[in-house]
Design a protein around this motif. Structure first.
Motif, PDB file in Angstrom:
ATOM      1  N   ALA A   1      49.018  80.212  96.651  1.00 38.53           N
ATOM      2  CA  ALA A   1      49.540  80.226  95.277  1.00 38.53           C
ATOM      3  C   ALA A   1      50.313  78.948  94.985  1.00 38.53           C
ATOM      4  CB  ALA A   1      50.434  81.445  95.073  1.00 38.53           C
ATOM      5  N   ASN A   2      50.994  78.428  95.993  1.00 35.48           N
ATOM      6  CA  ASN A   2      51.826  77.245  95.827  1.00 35.48           C
ATOM      7  C   ASN A   2      51.007  75.987  95.518  1.00 35.48           C
ATOM      8  OD1 ASN A   2      53.956  75.304  98.031  1.00 35.48           O
ATOM      9  ND2 ASN A   2      54.083  75.534  95.821  1.00 35.48           N
TER      10      ASN A   2
ATOM     11  N   ARG B   1      48.372  75.803  93.615  1.00 37.64           N
ATOM     12  CA  ARG B   1      47.686  75.881  92.322  1.00 37.64           C
ATOM     13  C   ARG B   1      48.466  75.124  91.252  1.00 37.64           C
ATOM     14  NH1 ARG B   1      43.449  79.862  92.441  1.00 37.64           N
ATOM     15  NH2 ARG B   1      43.298  80.650  94.589  1.00 37.64           N
TER      16      ARG B   1
ATOM     17  N   THR C   1      51.845  78.038  86.887  1.00 35.83           N
ATOM     18  CA  THR C   1      52.319  79.353  87.352  1.00 35.83           C
ATOM     19  C   THR C   1      51.435  80.478  86.826  1.00 35.83           C
ATOM     20  OG1 THR C   1      53.852  79.572  85.477  1.00 35.83           O
ATOM     21  CG2 THR C   1      54.706  78.560  87.510  1.00 35.83           C
TER      22      THR C   1
ATOM     23  N   ASN D   1      48.388  80.487  86.439  1.00 40.01           N
ATOM     24  CA  ASN D   1      47.107  80.501  87.150  1.00 40.01           C
ATOM     25  C   ASN D   1      47.285  80.779  88.643  1.00 40.01           C
ATOM     26  OD1 ASN D   1      45.786  79.842  84.763  1.00 40.01           O
ATOM     27  ND2 ASN D   1      45.852  77.646  85.174  1.00 40.01           N
ATOM     28  N   SER D   2      48.497  81.102  89.069  1.00 41.04           N
ATOM     29  CA  SER D   2      48.774  81.222  90.505  1.00 41.04           C
ATOM     30  C   SER D   2      48.886  82.670  90.972  1.00 41.04           C
ATOM     31  CB  SER D   2      50.070  80.485  90.843  1.00 41.04           C
ATOM     32  OG  SER D   2      51.196  81.155  90.285  1.00 41.04           O
TER      33      SER D   2
ATOM     34  N   VAL E   1      53.502  74.819  88.869  1.00 38.25           N
ATOM     35  CA  VAL E   1      54.094  75.463  90.036  1.00 38.25           C
ATOM     36  C   VAL E   1      54.963  74.422  90.752  1.00 38.25           C
ATOM     37  CG1 VAL E   1      53.657  76.558  92.255  1.00 38.25           C
ATOM     38  CG2 VAL E   1      52.147  77.036  90.317  1.00 38.25           C
TER      39      VAL E   1
ATOM     40  N   ARG F   1      52.567  68.221  91.572  1.00 38.70           N
ATOM     41  CA  ARG F   1      51.324  68.885  91.194  1.00 38.70           C
ATOM     42  C   ARG F   1      50.358  67.905  90.526  1.00 38.70           C
ATOM     43  NH1 ARG F   1      53.578  72.419  93.691  1.00 38.70           N
ATOM     44  NH2 ARG F   1      52.443  71.181  95.220  1.00 38.70           N
TER      45      ARG F   1
END
Length: 454
Positions: free
Chosen positions: A165-166, A168, A171, A173-174, A201, A207
């Protein structure tokens, strides 16, 4: 369209289409894992049981899940489908994440006689099984981006859902979704979705540097999620501006894929202006945007459900600008011809018979008549001429009564003369408001033949 295709021939030269897109060698940047990033210890925030959620359980989805259960691998729905379902929308595409590695998935599907396709995604962890020889699903192993270069990543597989998740982009889309309806949200994407907040995220700078296309994805999802056109977080825009030059190394096709979706969404014109304000323009093929023209377009036509090409056309000064933009973004033939059409014809007028120029554009077009009608309708929306827009929508396209067979039967020798005579006859027929019959027009053929023989 003659001017358009002359422009294409003149500018579709290798040097022009380079458009400063030669790849520069970037220093590869090691991703941070945001170890100190705030996250939920218990990621399950709710359980879905909506109709939209129940509708995803086709027999193929259930059979896919059964295979993973049989071999004791965890499988969850990932990304956009989770976001859509939380907004009580039908999930358009289902993507899955799993604790199984690509080799484990291949072994499992082989044993179950499930065909796998599109093996090019394997090195990034994606296997695509075709379930019941009916539906394909992308299933990706949980992973960590170890090293990135601004577009691609070297990955390491993991069984830690939080680490996946981190990595991606946003947030919203995670999040992951279990088959029992459990929504797994490590980085407060559910909270952001409920607030219609679009946020990266962790650190936006990290990112974006991992993948510069995320700049374009930010604007696309802003148009889908946000409630107003101007609720961007200032820090996010500053980070985007600082990293905008990274887009020069992203392929035009990928940029256009994101930009088109942005311009098809909410606040299209406003988002386009925001993108230009943070310096994206020169890296996506619009180095000298005509903002005043875009402002005029928004004022007169924003309510008319404009096509994405109208927004872009407003920013371009001439045909040459269109060619440069096409070289950068690699439009489809349909989109390329539409934007050329709008720019070439947007300033033409006929005060005595206002609809005539548009009738001519449709009847004399060398492209498919269906496309020429759509281009004319978009041109009228661009011009904000709602009266003519209504008239052209009601207009029944007349059938030109003269054909090549007609010319042959009336003594016209085969060759280049056919096209020239038909063009002259058609223009006369149009100018006389389509009243002349085939017999009326045939009477004019001898004089035209004499002209071309001279």
């Amino acid at each position: 369209m003659k001017t358009v295709f002359n422009g294409l021939r003149r500018f579709f030269h290798r040097d022009t289409c380079d458009y400063a897109l030669k790849k520069t060698i970037l220093k590869r940047t090691r991703s941070k894992m945001d170890e100190n990033l705030k996250f939920r210890e218990n990621p399950i925030v709710m359980k879905l049981n909506s109709t939209a959620f129940q509708n995803i359980f086709t027999q193929e989805v259930l059979d896919l899940k059964a295979i993973f259960d049989k071999y004791n691998y965890e499988l969850r729905i990932a990304g956009g489908a989770v976001r859509d379902l939380l907004m009580d929308q039908q999930a358009k595409d289902l993507d899955f994440a799993t604790t199984a590695t690509p080799n484990e998935m291949k072994d499992m599907f082989t044993k179950e006689n499930v065909r796998m396709i599109n093996m090019s995604g394997e090195k990034h962890g994606t296997i695509t099984p075709r379930i019941n020889d009916k539906e394909n699903f992308e299933v990706t192993t949980l992973r960590v981006d170890l090293v990135t270069d601004g577009r691609h990543a070297e990955v390491e597989f993991t069984k830690d859902w939080k680490l996946d998740a981190n990595r991606r982009d946003l947030t919203i889309n995670s999040m992951f979704l279990g088959f029992d309806g459990s929504v797994y949200d490590y980085f407060y994407g559910y909270d952001d979705l409920m607030k219609r907040r679009v946020a990266f995220v962790g650190d936006p700078d990290v990112r974006i540097k991992e993948d510069y296309l995320r700049i374009m994805r930010y604007f696309r999802f802003y148009g889908r999620i946000a409630k107003s056109p101007d609720s961007h977080e200032e820090y996010t825009l500053r980070v985007i501006e600082k990293n905008a030059d990274g887009l020069q190394n992203v392929s035009g096709e990928r940029i256009w894929m994101e930009l088109q979706k942005t311009l098809d969404g909410n606040f299209a014109g406003n988002l386009l202006k925001t993108m230009l304000n943070v310096g994206v323009g020169k890296y996506i093929g619009i180095p000298h945007p005509n903002i005043e023209s875009l402002d005029r377009l928004l004022k007169r036509s924003q309510h008319l459900n404009l096509h994405p090409m109208s927004y872009l056309a407003a920013l371009l000064n001439d045909i040459d600008d269109v060619t440069l933009l096409h070289c950068r973004l690699k439009f489809s033939g349909y989109h390329r011809d539409m934007i050329y059409f709008i720019v070439e014809h947007r300033d033409k007028n006929d005060l005595t018979r206002p609809l005539l120029p548009y009738e001519k554009l449709i009847l004399n077009s060398k492209i498919k008549q269906k496309n020429s009608v759509e281009y004319v309708l978009e041109l009228l929306k661009y011009r904000g001429d709602e009266t003519l827009l209504k008239l052209i929508r009601k207009w029944e396209i007349p059938q030109f009564p003269v054909t090549g067979k007609t010319l042959k039967e009336n003594g016209v020798p085969p060759g280049k003369m056919y096209g020239k005579i038909i063009e002259k006859l058609k223009n006369i027929w149009i100018e006389n408001e389509y009243k002349q019959t085939c017999e009326d027009l045939v009477k004019l053929i001898p004089s035209f033949m004499d002209d071309y023989k001279k």
